[in-house]
Design a protein around this motif. Structure first.
Motif, PDB file in Angstrom:
ATOM      1  N   SER A   3      17.355  64.351  67.774  1.00  0.00           N
ATOM      2  CA  SER A   3      18.105  65.511  68.241  1.00  0.00           C
ATOM      3  C   SER A   3      17.938  66.636  67.230  1.00  0.00           C
ATOM      4  O   SER A   3      17.657  66.406  66.057  1.00  0.00           O
ATOM      5  CB  SER A   3      19.584  65.176  68.413  1.00  0.00           C
ATOM      6  OG  SER A   3      19.761  64.148  69.366  1.00  0.00           O
ATOM      7  N   GLY A   4      18.138  67.861  67.712  1.00  0.00           N
ATOM      8  CA  GLY A   4      18.033  69.001  66.820  1.00  0.00           C
ATOM      9  C   GLY A   4      17.322  70.164  67.475  1.00  0.00           C
ATOM     10  O   GLY A   4      16.999  70.142  68.671  1.00  0.00           O
ATOM     11  N   ASN A   5      17.060  71.188  66.693  1.00  0.00           N
ATOM     12  CA  ASN A   5      16.400  72.397  67.190  1.00  0.00           C
ATOM     13  C   ASN A   5      15.103  72.636  66.434  1.00  0.00           C
ATOM     14  O   ASN A   5      15.024  72.414  65.224  1.00  0.00           O
ATOM     15  CB  ASN A   5      17.304  73.620  67.029  1.00  0.00           C
ATOM     16  CG  ASN A   5      18.537  73.541  67.909  1.00  0.00           C
ATOM     17  OD1 ASN A   5      18.452  73.060  69.040  1.00  0.00           O
ATOM     18  ND2 ASN A   5      19.669  74.007  67.407  1.00  0.00           N
ATOM     19  N   THR A   7      12.601  75.834  65.887  1.00  0.00           N
ATOM     20  CA  THR A   7      12.539  77.280  66.098  1.00  0.00           C
ATOM     21  C   THR A   7      11.309  77.849  65.412  1.00  0.00           C
ATOM     22  O   THR A   7      11.083  77.588  64.229  1.00  0.00           O
ATOM     23  CB  THR A   7      13.801  77.975  65.545  1.00  0.00           C
ATOM     24  OG1 THR A   7      14.951  77.431  66.189  1.00  0.00           O
ATOM     25  CG2 THR A   7      13.744  79.472  65.808  1.00  0.00           C
ATOM     26  N   GLU A  21      12.200  78.714  70.972  1.00  0.00           N
ATOM     27  CA  GLU A  21      13.342  77.899  70.582  1.00  0.00           C
ATOM     28  C   GLU A  21      13.353  76.639  71.441  1.00  0.00           C
ATOM     29  O   GLU A  21      13.308  76.716  72.670  1.00  0.00           O
ATOM     30  CB  GLU A  21      14.657  78.664  70.782  1.00  0.00           C
ATOM     31  CG  GLU A  21      14.842  79.838  69.834  1.00  0.00           C
ATOM     32  CD  GLU A  21      16.170  80.542  70.048  1.00  0.00           C
ATOM     33  OE1 GLU A  21      16.957  80.073  70.893  1.00  0.00           O
ATOM     34  OE2 GLU A  21      16.405  81.568  69.377  1.00  0.00           O
ATOM     35  N   VAL A  22      13.400  75.471  70.796  1.00  0.00           N
ATOM     36  CA  VAL A  22      13.383  74.192  71.495  1.00  0.00           C
ATOM     37  C   VAL A  22      14.624  73.403  71.107  1.00  0.00           C
ATOM     38  O   VAL A  22      14.920  73.244  69.914  1.00  0.00           O
ATOM     39  CB  VAL A  22      12.119  73.369  71.142  1.00  0.00           C
ATOM     40  CG1 VAL A  22      12.047  72.115  72.012  1.00  0.00           C
ATOM     41  CG2 VAL A  22      10.860  74.206  71.291  1.00  0.00           C
ATOM     42  N   THR A  23      15.350  72.919  72.108  1.00  0.00           N
ATOM     43  CA  THR A  23      16.518  72.070  71.864  1.00  0.00           C
ATOM     44  C   THR A  23      16.192  70.641  72.285  1.00  0.00           C
ATOM     45  O   THR A  23      15.751  70.416  73.425  1.00  0.00           O
ATOM     46  CB  THR A  23      17.738  72.572  72.658  1.00  0.00           C
ATOM     47  OG1 THR A  23      18.007  73.925  72.284  1.00  0.00           O
ATOM     48  CG2 THR A  23      18.960  71.708  72.369  1.00  0.00           C
ATOM     49  N   GLU A  25      17.631  66.688  72.506  1.00  0.00           N
ATOM     50  CA  GLU A  25      18.788  65.798  72.471  1.00  0.00           C
ATOM     51  C   GLU A  25      18.352  64.413  72.952  1.00  0.00           C
ATOM     52  O   GLU A  25      17.792  64.274  74.036  1.00  0.00           O
ATOM     53  CB  GLU A  25      19.914  66.328  73.361  1.00  0.00           C
ATOM     54  CG  GLU A  25      20.473  67.671  72.905  1.00  0.00           C
ATOM     55  CD  GLU A  25      21.559  68.188  73.831  1.00  0.00           C
ATOM     56  OE1 GLU A  25      21.939  67.440  74.762  1.00  0.00           O
ATOM     57  OE2 GLU A  25      22.014  69.325  73.620  1.00  0.00           O
ATOM     58  N   VAL A  29      13.603  66.990  75.562  1.00  0.00           N
ATOM     59  CA  VAL A  29      13.719  68.452  75.494  1.00  0.00           C
ATOM     60  C   VAL A  29      14.716  68.881  76.556  1.00  0.00           C
ATOM     61  O   VAL A  29      14.468  68.747  77.758  1.00  0.00           O
ATOM     62  CB  VAL A  29      12.358  69.132  75.732  1.00  0.00           C
ATOM     63  CG1 VAL A  29      12.532  70.651  75.766  1.00  0.00           C
ATOM     64  CG2 VAL A  29      11.359  68.740  74.648  1.00  0.00           C
ATOM     65  N   ASN A  31      16.206  72.055  76.465  1.00  0.00           N
ATOM     66  CA  ASN A  31      16.097  73.501  76.683  1.00  0.00           C
ATOM     67  C   ASN A  31      14.927  74.029  75.870  1.00  0.00           C
ATOM     68  O   ASN A  31      14.678  73.549  74.757  1.00  0.00           O
ATOM     69  CB  ASN A  31      17.381  74.212  76.264  1.00  0.00           C
ATOM     70  CG  ASN A  31      17.463  75.624  76.818  1.00  0.00           C
ATOM     71  OD1 ASN A  31      16.717  75.982  77.731  1.00  0.00           O
ATOM     72  ND2 ASN A  31      18.359  76.427  76.281  1.00  0.00           N
ATOM     73  N   LEU A  32      14.193  74.953  76.444  1.00  0.00           N
ATOM     74  CA  LEU A  32      13.097  75.604  75.725  1.00  0.00           C
ATOM     75  C   LEU A  32      13.028  77.053  76.174  1.00  0.00           C
ATOM     76  O   LEU A  32      13.052  77.352  77.371  1.00  0.00           O
ATOM     77  CB  LEU A  32      11.763  74.903  75.986  1.00  0.00           C
ATOM     78  CG  LEU A  32      10.571  75.407  75.149  1.00  0.00           C
ATOM     79  CD1 LEU A  32       9.618  74.265  74.815  1.00  0.00           C
ATOM     80  CD2 LEU A  32       9.805  76.521  75.878  1.00  0.00           C
ATOM     81  N   GLU A 401       7.230  67.723  62.928  1.00  0.00           N
ATOM     82  CA  GLU A 401       7.618  69.064  63.371  1.00  0.00           C
ATOM     83  C   GLU A 401       6.571  70.110  63.003  1.00  0.00           C
ATOM     84  O   GLU A 401       6.321  71.045  63.768  1.00  0.00           O
ATOM     85  CB  GLU A 401       8.972  69.441  62.762  1.00  0.00           C
ATOM     86  CG  GLU A 401       9.503  70.765  63.295  1.00  0.00           C
ATOM     87  CD  GLU A 401      10.915  71.047  62.836  1.00  0.00           C
ATOM     88  OE1 GLU A 401      11.189  72.212  62.506  1.00  0.00           O
ATOM     89  OE2 GLU A 401      11.736  70.108  62.802  1.00  0.00           O
TER      90      GLU A 401
END
Length: 433
Positions: A3-5, A7, A21-23, A25, A29, A31-32, A401
């Motif tokens: 999990s995490g972001n 950017t 920006e990528v979320t 959980e 993924v 949200n992107l 990452e």
């Protein structure tokens, strides 16, 4: 990574400013966002109430990179609104000028932005000047190719950026044919260097397959960036004047650019050199086709990274097309075609380096602009870029990452986006009390 972001504040080696920006959980993924950050600049509002003859030159300022594309799309829109029919000489000279634009612009993207990825370095500045390897050779090729594109534009239309010679109906000044032989000699000489670049980008084995529809101009007679009908993957042909009817604007709340989807059964679509090679490879100049035959079997392709190879092939196409025209054209002194001012609407669609570019002009009977609209390639590609990034991150979250960041930038660069072009469109409803 669970999990995490993730950017990426600023994507490197593109035209303008954008971020991702990528979320994430629970290893998914959720949200992107592909965020275009350049600020809006109101060009289409600024031409309202201005004489149509002045508008194309003004609108060419939308972009300092593909200024000629905006200039010619605007000229076409104005000319169609006034029922102006160009002479064959004007059509041929604009074609050569456009070849110059494509040569210069594609060389900038491929050699200065993408080549570092091919060589596994951060920047072309990291290529040692005294190192006689393939990178060093390609770097010097890039200078020669880009300068030739610039010089073609200088001779034919007066400048590569914000060209002064073209005007509504023709040219304010015709080019000097005494300068053509030198261009012809340089065009012939540059072909081996262009072919070396084509092989380089063919050998660049990067993959991301998109499920997008493709869209570009096709005229059925020649590989043309200026004239044709809009064609999509289903073979549907749409006249330029009806193009806007098949698009649906989408608000992207976190981006400074509008997005677009195709309003029939296809949601996302892709424009650019990859679409052009997919649909028009049969129309390539015979000399180009013969020399790149071993690479053409790749197309049609859904690999977005093949947009780079398609651009490299288009450079050779433009070299050979310019050679054909410059060797045969006979320049005569002629004035721009003029017609009585009338109220009308005109649409100009051209294939800019990054894809299909739309200009619409509504003119009143005094020759003043009443309404103007522009739809640029990057706005059209924005939604598909985001979908491709989501697809990549969704399948590769097990990678470190730093790898994800680099590969995401490569995907965005493959589209060759221009953020400065994509942020000029804002409709304002004035409420006065």
């Amino acid at each position: 990574m669970h999990s995490g972001n993730i950017t990426i504040e600023n994507i490197t080696k593109i035209e303008g400013t954008a971020g991702v920006e990528v979320t994430v959980e629970n290893d998914k993924v959720t949200n992107l966002k592909f965020i275009i950050k350049d600020y809006r600049r109101f060009y289409t509002e600024a031409v309202l109430g201005k004489p149509y003859v002045a508008s194309p030159s003004f609108l060419s300022r939308i972009c300092g990179t593909c200024s000629v594309a905006h200039l010619f799309a605007s000229l076409e829109a104005i000319e169609k609104s006034q029922d102006i029919v160009l002479t064959e000489q004007t059509r041929l000279l604009r074609r050569v000028a456009y070849d110059g634009l494509m040569i210069r612009d594609h060389a900038l993207h491929l050699y200065f932005f993408v080549l570092p990825d091919v060589l596994g370095i951060d920047s072309i500045l990291d290529i040692p000047d005294d190192h006689d390897d393939s990178g060093h050779i390609l770097l010097h090729d890039s200078f020669d190719i880009k300068k030739l594109g610039t010089d073609i534009s200088d001779v034919i239309i007066g400048a590569a950026i914000h060209a002064p010679y073209p005007t509504v109906g023709g040219f304010l000044k015709t080019p000097d044919p005494a300068k053509f032989p030198a261009l012809i000699e340089r065009l012939e000489k540059i072909r081996p260097q262009v072919l070396r670049g084509i092989k380089t980008f063919f050998d660049y084995k990067q993959e991301l397959f998109s499920d997008a529809d493709f869209l570009c101009l096709r005229n059925g007679k020649s590989f043309d960036f200026i004239e044709g009908e809009i064609t999509n993957s289903d073979g549907k042909a749409i006249t330029e004047s009806n193009f806007h009817d098949f698009l649906k604007s989408v608000v992207v709340p976190y981006s400074q650019s509008e997005g677009y989807v195709f309003s029939d059964q296809h949601d996302n679509y892709l424009v650019g050199a990859l679409a052009r090679l997919n649909f028009n490879k049969d129309l390539l100049n015979p000399r180009t086709k013969a020399d790149v035959e071993q690479y053409l079997s790749i197309f049609p392709s859904k690999n977005v990274h093949h947009n780079n190879l398609a651009q490299a092939i288009e450079i050779l196409q433009c070299v050979d097309d310019a050679l054909d025209v410059l060797k045969t054209i006979k320049i005569v002194d002629e004035k721009p075609v003029k017609t009585p001012k009338k109220a009308g609407v005109g649409v100009g669609v051209v294939e800019a380096p990054r894809g299909t570019l739309y200009h619409m002009a509504r003119v009143n009977d005094k020759g003043m602009i009443e309404d103007y609209d522009v739809i640029v390639p990057t706005s059209q590609n924005q939604i598909n870029i985001e979908k491709d990034l989501r697809k990549y991150f969704g399948a590769n979250l097990d990678k470190p990452e730093n790898v994800l960041r680099v590969e995401a930038e490569k995907i965005i660069r493959a589209y060759d986006p221009c953020m400065s072009c994509a942020t000029n469109f804002l409709k304002i409803d004035w409420i006065r009390k």
